[in-house]
Scaffold this motif. Structure first.
Motif, PDB file in Angstrom:
ATOM      1  N   VAL C  65      -3.459  -2.398  -1.743  1.00  0.00           N
ATOM      2  CA  VAL C  65      -4.797  -1.799  -1.666  1.00  0.00           C
ATOM      3  C   VAL C  65      -4.763  -0.541  -0.798  1.00  0.00           C
ATOM      4  N   ARG C  66      -4.075  -0.628   0.330  1.00  0.00           N
ATOM      5  CA  ARG C  66      -3.962   0.529   1.229  1.00  0.00           C
ATOM      6  C   ARG C  66      -3.263   1.703   0.516  1.00  0.00           C
ATOM      7  N   ALA C  67      -2.212   1.397  -0.230  1.00  0.00           N
ATOM      8  CA  ALA C  67      -1.496   2.448  -0.970  1.00  0.00           C
ATOM      9  C   ALA C  67      -2.393   3.074  -2.035  1.00  0.00           C
ATOM     10  N   GLU C  68      -3.166   2.252  -2.734  1.00  0.00           N
ATOM     11  CA  GLU C  68      -4.057   2.799  -3.777  1.00  0.00           C
ATOM     12  C   GLU C  68      -5.158   3.647  -3.152  1.00  0.00           C
ATOM     13  N   LEU C  69      -5.703   3.186  -2.013  1.00  0.00           N
ATOM     14  CA  LEU C  69      -6.712   3.997  -1.324  1.00  0.00           C
ATOM     15  C   LEU C  69      -6.116   5.336  -0.896  1.00  0.00           C
ATOM     16  N   GLY C  70      -4.866   5.318  -0.454  1.00  0.00           N
ATOM     17  CA  GLY C  70      -4.201   6.569  -0.076  1.00  0.00           C
ATOM     18  C   GLY C  70      -4.040   7.505  -1.263  1.00  0.00           C
TER      19      GLY C  70
ATOM     20  N   LEU D  87      -8.370   6.013   5.998  1.00  0.00           N
ATOM     21  CA  LEU D  87      -8.027   6.799   4.803  1.00  0.00           C
ATOM     22  C   LEU D  87      -6.994   7.883   5.091  1.00  0.00           C
ATOM     23  N   LEU D  88      -7.116   8.563   6.225  1.00  0.00           N
ATOM     24  CA  LEU D  88      -6.152   9.629   6.545  1.00  0.00           C
ATOM     25  C   LEU D  88      -4.753   9.047   6.724  1.00  0.00           C
ATOM     26  N   ASP D  89      -4.644   7.913   7.421  1.00  0.00           N
ATOM     27  CA  ASP D  89      -3.344   7.250   7.570  1.00  0.00           C
ATOM     28  C   ASP D  89      -2.771   6.832   6.217  1.00  0.00           C
ATOM     29  N   ALA D  90      -3.629   6.221   5.390  1.00  0.00           N
ATOM     30  CA  ALA D  90      -3.153   5.721   4.094  1.00  0.00           C
ATOM     31  C   ALA D  90      -2.656   6.874   3.222  1.00  0.00           C
ATOM     32  N   ALA D  91      -3.381   8.004   3.233  1.00  0.00           N
ATOM     33  CA  ALA D  91      -2.960   9.160   2.425  1.00  0.00           C
ATOM     34  C   ALA D  91      -1.691   9.787   2.999  1.00  0.00           C
TER      35      ALA D  91
END
Lengths: 118, 118, 118, 118
Positions: C65-70, D87-91
């Motif tokens: 989920v974290r990867a997809e949000l990224g 979000l910034l970390d995940a991206a």
């Protein structure tokens, strides 16, 4: 596969045989449909318009596109079956509304959004 | 409307009569399909699972859902027509692969992703 | 990563270093965003509401989920950069409109669509 | 609006003030995000690549695109807040993985899918 009704029957039997009906709420099936459409979009995202017209000339891309279309159609038919909606009727109703809404003489060559029908 | 082939013919004639074929690249039609699926998702986003099961009991919601399903199906059929893909064949191929991939005894009652077929 | 501006800069440099700017038309980036949102939807499609609330308790699901949000955020920031739109401003404008449109006393506890603002 | 944290706070307060938190499960917010992305896609579906590059030159289209980006970003920030994801970390994590995965010399000018990182 003869027609949509036969596909709907076989998809229902597939779910019943695995006791997966509890997953197949309309809400969940709409999400599954959206997920599969996302995969179809991904096949086309970096293609130019011209490349997209020729996508089926490449056997590997054609095979992926055909598989994604099969996934999208499968979930759409399963969703419509669960909701009791006839897809051909629903599409015909919309098409007839659009035929009245978009007069050929007025909209020839250029699309713009028509006002809603009265 | 008799079958998918008749719907595909009428959608093609609709585009030709308005000289809109230049809009109907596969890339654009995939986007139109995704846009309509987004509208369908929006009908279900705040419903509980139980409310989604009963969505067709409310005549206004039922009418909106039926119209969105008609839009989604229309663009899917037009896209498949432009690509030369038989939707029933494509869905049958995927269903048969899933029947082999998801053995009923192993997956009964609980879905988890199966390894891809060899 | 400090802020959205720094992320936008690094995403632009990533594209420039690979000479991929020609892929990054707004149309293509919108499709890439839709494709990634489809993958995010797929993570949630078979979860109950309650399971979705606890999804981050499972380390493997949390990581996906974290990867997809990224991915979603990355394409959204890149798209906004290419279009010259300030995402924080755009969201604030919509939030302020919704604060006026949805009076807390009238809409408390139950959402229904408000009429558009005059 | 200063930063993502302030936007997340204000979106949370918006939901609390209307007692709408029960709607904001991750599953529902993912659907709301998908619905808004569908509206964004619809803005671009009939545009050529070149027209999409110039979309912000037309004030009416620019206003619609900006509003849709605000909606998409609002739901993305609300979803990440509910899930506890930065979000910034995940991206940044995904960007760094892609910097390793797509060597500039190998992929210059042409995208193709790289094998996953080991």
């Amino acid at each position: 596969m003869e027609d949509i009704g036969e596909l709907a029957d076989r998809l229902r039997e597939f779910a019943v045989a695995r006791e997966w009906e509890h997953y197949h709420t309309p809400k969940n099936l709409v999400m599954a449909l959206a997920g599969e459409v996302g995969e179809l979009v991904a096949e086309f995202q970096w293609l130019t318009a011209e490349e997209s017209v020729r996508v089926m000339d490449d056997p590997e891309a054609a095979s992926r596109v055909r598989a994604e279309l099969g996934d999208v159609f499968g979930y759409l038919v399963r969703l419509a079956d669960v909701l009791g909606v006839d897809l051909l009727d629903a599409a015909a109703t919309k098409l007839e509304a659009n035929e009245r809404r978009y007069d050929p003489a007025t909209y020839r060559g250029t699309f713009r959004k028509a006002p809603p029908l009265p």
